[in-house]
Design a protein around this motif. Structure first.
Motif, PDB file in Angstrom:
ATOM      1  N   MET A   1       1.016  -1.269  -0.079  1.00 46.37           N
ATOM      2  CA  MET A   1      -0.028   0.160   0.109  1.00 46.37           C
ATOM      3  C   MET A   1       0.993   1.193   0.123  1.00 46.37           C
ATOM      4  N   SER A   2       0.366   2.427  -0.577  1.00 42.69           N
ATOM      5  CA  SER A   2       1.044   3.469  -0.653  1.00 42.69           C
ATOM      6  C   SER A   2       0.218   4.539   0.175  1.00 42.69           C
ATOM      7  N   GLY A   3       0.966   5.360   0.654  1.00 44.28           N
ATOM      8  CA  GLY A   3       0.332   6.399   1.465  1.00 44.28           C
ATOM      9  C   GLY A   3      -0.656   7.550   0.466  1.00 44.28           C
ATOM     10  N   LEU A   4      -1.899   7.920   1.303  1.00 40.24           N
ATOM     11  CA  LEU A   4      -2.657   8.745   0.505  1.00 40.24           C
ATOM     12  C   LEU A   4      -2.189  10.164   0.096  1.00 40.24           C
ATOM     13  N   PRO A  23      -6.416  10.591   9.197  1.00 40.51           N
ATOM     14  CA  PRO A  23      -6.526   8.968   9.205  1.00 40.51           C
ATOM     15  C   PRO A  23      -7.830   8.656   9.629  1.00 40.51           C
ATOM     16  N   ALA A  27     -10.652   6.389   6.905  1.00 41.67           N
ATOM     17  CA  ALA A  27     -10.027   5.248   6.962  1.00 41.67           C
ATOM     18  C   ALA A  27     -11.211   4.222   6.122  1.00 41.67           C
ATOM     19  N   ASP A  30     -13.444   5.528   0.146  1.00 41.53           N
ATOM     20  CA  ASP A  30     -12.478   5.296  -1.293  1.00 41.53           C
ATOM     21  C   ASP A  30     -12.158   6.751  -1.750  1.00 41.53           C
ATOM     22  N   GLY A  56      -3.012   7.185  -4.081  1.00 40.85           N
ATOM     23  CA  GLY A  56      -2.453   6.228  -2.983  1.00 40.85           C
ATOM     24  C   GLY A  56      -3.545   5.659  -2.443  1.00 40.85           C
ATOM     25  N   ASN A  57      -3.516   4.726  -1.420  1.00 43.74           N
ATOM     26  CA  ASN A  57      -4.617   4.221  -0.851  1.00 43.74           C
ATOM     27  C   ASN A  57      -4.554   3.794   0.671  1.00 43.74           C
ATOM     28  N   ASP A  58      -3.549   4.406   1.264  1.00 42.18           N
ATOM     29  CA  ASP A  58      -3.204   4.166   2.707  1.00 42.18           C
ATOM     30  C   ASP A  58      -3.722   5.568   3.629  1.00 42.18           C
ATOM     31  N   ALA A  60      -3.510   6.089   6.616  1.00 40.89           N
ATOM     32  CA  ALA A  60      -2.811   6.020   7.896  1.00 40.89           C
ATOM     33  C   ALA A  60      -1.597   6.824   7.846  1.00 40.89           C
ATOM     34  N   GLY A  81      -1.822   7.660  13.193  1.00 42.70           N
ATOM     35  CA  GLY A  81      -1.620   7.789  12.004  1.00 42.70           C
ATOM     36  C   GLY A  81      -0.202   9.090  11.888  1.00 42.70           C
TER      37      GLY A  81
END
Length: 270
Positions: A1-4, A23, A27, A30, A56-58, A60, A81
């Motif tokens: 996962m990569s950071g948002l 975060p 959480a 989408d 990105g998709n994380d 946290a 986070g």
């Protein structure tokens, strides 16, 4: 996962309330749901997607690429986070923060870390007035956690501070540590005005000296205290990092005797 990641498209034409971008709030959303969140502060609707390109998709690990002094309330009430802001930010950064790590590489406005009770707030540049202080009508300022400022701070830093640690590498404006209840404020540069005014308890380490002190503070003379060395070592080993004192003897000033009088100010020996 990569950071948002939120990449700024253009400078906003109004102040933005980014308190929703934490975060905990993001959480279960989408990217399309996040892009639709309203962040404007006027009658003109502004959404996250209008200002930022998302990737990105994380949630946290949140990153804002491109800051603005109109980006207000970043990290407000975050409880875990990490948020990283590449650039400047507006006011109320990290207010009511309870946990996690908030980093701003540039300068920020007033009330940064106001009322925070946990976590770590790092500001690379300058900060405005009432760093770690209360908002109007509140009786207590910072209640825990730690703040590190790489530049200078405005007036009344650590006002009504009850607990926690603030380190300012540069100077602070007038009356830092005013009405302080407890906690620690370390200042590398000059403390302007009359620092510690009406402080009941707490510790001010003013490595660059003070412009003046009120007559209700009492000079206790040079102090060679082990606690100063231990404080410096503990800060250096933790998130705060190195501080502008090394535990060498300093002059201890007690007060403010106009109130409870159990606070202390440490100044360089002259």
């Amino acid at each position: 996962m990569s950071g948002l990641t939120f990449r700024k498209r253009a400078e906003p034409d109004q102040r933005l309330d980014l308190s929703i971008l934490t975060p905990g709030h993001l959480a279960k959303l989408d990217l399309s749901e996040i892009a639709a969140l309203p962040i404007g502060t006027t009658k003109q609707l502004v959404t996250v997607g209008d200002i930022f390109a998302l990737s990105g998709n994380d949630p946290a690990m949140i990153r804002l690429e491109g800051g603005s002094e109109r980006f207000d309330r970043i990290g407000e009430a975050m409880d875990g986070g990490a948020i990283h802001v590449d650039g400047d930010a507006g006011w109320r950064i990290g207010r009511l923060m309870r946990g996690g790590r908030l980093t701003v590489t540039g300068s920020v406005g007033g009330l940064a870390g106001s009322g925070m009770s946990g976590g770590f707030l790092s500001i690379g540049g300058d900060t405005g007035d009432f760093l770690g202080g209360p908002m109007a009508g509140e009786m207590v300022g910072m209640r825990g956690g730690a703040i590190r400022v790489g530049g200078s701070a405005g007036t009344r830093a650590a006002d009504r501070m009850r607990r926690g640690t603030i380190v300012v590498d540069g100077a602070v404006g007038e009356n830092a540590g005013s009405r302080m209840i407890a906690g620690t404020l370390v200042v590398g540069g000059l403390a302007r005005g009359a620092p510690g005014r009406l402080m009941k308890r707490g510790t001010l380490v003013l490595c660059g000296g003070a412009e003046r002190l009120t007559p209700t503070f009492l000079d206790n003379g040079p102090a060679d205290l082990l606690i100063l060395k231990l404080m410096a070592e503990e800060f250096a080993a933790g998130d705060i990092g190195g501080v502008p004192f090394d535990g060498a003897p300093m002059r201890r000033i007690g007060g403010d005797t106009a109130v409870l009088g159990k606070g202390e100010i440490f100044l360089p020996l002259s």
